[in-house]
Design a protein around this motif. Sequence first.
Motif, short mmCIF file in Angstrom:
data_model
loop_
_atom_site.label_atom_id
_atom_site.label_comp_id
_atom_site.label_asym_id
_atom_site.label_seq_id
_atom_site.Cartn_x
_atom_site.Cartn_y
_atom_site.Cartn_z
N ALA A 195 0.86 -1.19 0.00
CA ALA A 195 0.00 0.00 0.00
C ALA A 195 0.89 1.23 0.00
O ALA A 195 2.06 1.18 0.40
CB ALA A 195 -0.92 -0.01 1.22
N ILE A 196 0.32 2.33 -0.47
CA ILE A 196 1.02 3.61 -0.43
C ILE A 196 0.08 4.68 0.12
O ILE A 196 -1.14 4.56 0.04
CB ILE A 196 1.52 4.06 -1.82
N GLN A 197 0.68 5.69 0.71
CA GLN A 197 -0.04 6.91 1.06
C GLN A 197 0.69 8.06 0.41
O GLN A 197 1.94 8.10 0.40
CB GLN A 197 -0.10 7.12 2.58
N ASN A 198 -0.06 8.99 -0.16
CA ASN A 198 0.60 10.11 -0.84
C ASN A 198 0.68 11.31 0.08
O ASN A 198 -0.02 11.40 1.09
CB ASN A 198 -0.13 10.46 -2.15
N GLY A 199 1.54 12.26 -0.30
CA GLY A 199 1.76 13.43 0.54
C GLY A 199 0.83 14.59 0.28
O GLY A 199 1.01 15.66 0.85
N ASN A 200 -0.15 14.39 -0.59
CA ASN A 200 -1.08 15.49 -0.90
C ASN A 200 -2.29 15.48 0.02
O ASN A 200 -2.54 16.42 0.76
CB ASN A 200 -1.54 15.39 -2.36
N ASP A 201 -3.04 14.38 -0.03
CA ASP A 201 -4.26 14.31 0.77
C ASP A 201 -4.32 13.03 1.61
O ASP A 201 -5.38 12.64 2.06
CB ASP A 201 -5.49 14.39 -0.14
N TRP A 202 -3.17 12.40 1.80
CA TRP A 202 -3.10 11.16 2.57
C TRP A 202 -3.97 10.06 1.94
O TRP A 202 -4.47 9.19 2.65
CB TRP A 202 -3.49 11.39 4.03
N GLY A 203 -4.14 10.11 0.65
CA GLY A 203 -4.90 9.06 -0.04
C GLY A 203 -4.24 7.71 0.14
O GLY A 203 -3.00 7.59 0.12
N TRP A 204 -5.04 6.71 0.33
CA TRP A 204 -4.56 5.34 0.59
C TRP A 204 -4.89 4.46 -0.59
O TRP A 204 -6.04 4.40 -1.03
CB TRP A 204 -5.20 4.81 1.87
N ASP A 205 -3.88 3.77 -1.13
CA ASP A 205 -4.08 2.82 -2.22
C ASP A 205 -3.43 1.51 -1.84
O ASP A 205 -2.28 1.48 -1.39
CB ASP A 205 -3.45 3.35 -3.52
N GLN A 206 -4.18 0.43 -2.03
CA GLN A 206 -3.70 -0.89 -1.59
C GLN A 206 -3.92 -1.91 -2.69
O GLN A 206 -4.95 -1.92 -3.36
CB GLN A 206 -4.45 -1.31 -0.33
N SER A 207 -2.93 -2.79 -2.87
CA SER A 207 -3.00 -3.81 -3.91
C SER A 207 -3.88 -4.98 -3.48
O SER A 207 -4.22 -5.13 -2.29
CB SER A 207 -1.61 -4.34 -4.23
N ILE A 208 -4.25 -5.79 -4.43
CA ILE A 208 -4.94 -7.05 -4.13
C ILE A 208 -3.95 -7.95 -3.40
O ILE A 208 -2.80 -8.09 -3.83
CB ILE A 208 -5.44 -7.72 -5.41
N PRO A 209 -4.33 -8.57 -2.29
CA PRO A 209 -3.40 -9.40 -1.52
C PRO A 209 -2.95 -10.66 -2.28
O PRO A 209 -3.65 -11.13 -3.17
CB PRO A 209 -4.20 -9.79 -0.27
N ALA A 210 -1.79 -11.15 -1.90
CA ALA A 210 -1.26 -12.40 -2.42
C ALA A 210 -1.03 -13.34 -1.24
O ALA A 210 -0.58 -12.91 -0.17
CB ALA A 210 0.05 -12.15 -3.16
N ILE A 211 -1.36 -14.61 -1.43
CA ILE A 211 -1.13 -15.60 -0.38
C ILE A 211 0.35 -15.98 -0.37
O ILE A 211 0.91 -16.39 -1.39
CB ILE A 211 -1.99 -16.85 -0.59
N MET A 212 0.99 -15.82 0.77
CA MET A 212 2.38 -16.21 0.92
C MET A 212 2.46 -17.54 1.65
O MET A 212 2.15 -17.64 2.84
CB MET A 212 3.17 -15.14 1.69
N LYS A 213 2.85 -18.56 0.91
CA LYS A 213 2.98 -19.90 1.47
C LYS A 213 4.30 -20.03 2.23
O LYS A 213 5.20 -19.21 2.07
CB LYS A 213 2.91 -20.93 0.35
N PRO A 214 4.46 -21.07 3.03
CA PRO A 214 5.76 -21.31 3.67
C PRO A 214 6.85 -21.49 2.62
O PRO A 214 6.61 -22.05 1.55
CB PRO A 214 5.53 -22.60 4.46
#
Length: 226
Positions: free
Chosen positions: A161-180
């Motif tokens: 995810a990222i937050q920008n320095g303009n309006d604190w907008g939040w953007d998040q990617s689709i999750p990925a399953i991390m196996k062992p």
Amino acid sequence: MKKMAFILLSAIFVLSFFGCKSTKVPADEGTTVAPKEDTRTEEKESEKIAKIEVELVECELPDSYELLLDGLEEGNLWYGVGHEWDQWGSHNLSLTAELNKEWCTEGEYSIKCTMEPATAETSKQATWCNNSPIEADISDYNWCAVDVYNPGPYDFNISIAIQNGNDWGWDQSIPAIMKPGAQTLLFDMSNFPYEHKANVFCFMIQQCDMETEGTVIYFDNFRLYE
């Protein structure tokens, strides 16, 4: 003659006296002298680090320009938000994000992230942040790849995810399953607004929306692709 004999006896006595004084006392007949410790050996032992040897399962990466976002070789700017975010919602489960040499895929270092178990009654959210990303303008990039190592035996649900320095907008990617095991994860950022990617204030990795008893994850070699 007597005088000569006296001189010889005196000489023998003096030699005997100095000879006895320089004789070492066996360990079982006197005070035991502790052997001098070889601190060099201890220093060498402390420098030894158990390397984790595990095969990295790579995914198919974009055939485009690659930018190394963070290889962890210049220091560590990552941290676990932990209690800092409690004022804005449920307790975040992240604890620490520390440099280590136990496992890596690029250079010598990775970050070892720890968290509380994400059980049913918790927020199931753990977030590690970098508030000073090397590149603040990533508007030309649509993908982010990162090498990860999960000691197991539990799965994790990882997103960036990222937050920008303009309006604190939040953007998040689709999750990925991390196996062992060790693997490369690829995240799609193509739907992040251009203006947000042009001024990134905070870059984040998250374990989200998934129950897990896992508490340790390693990350290395963050890179971006157009």
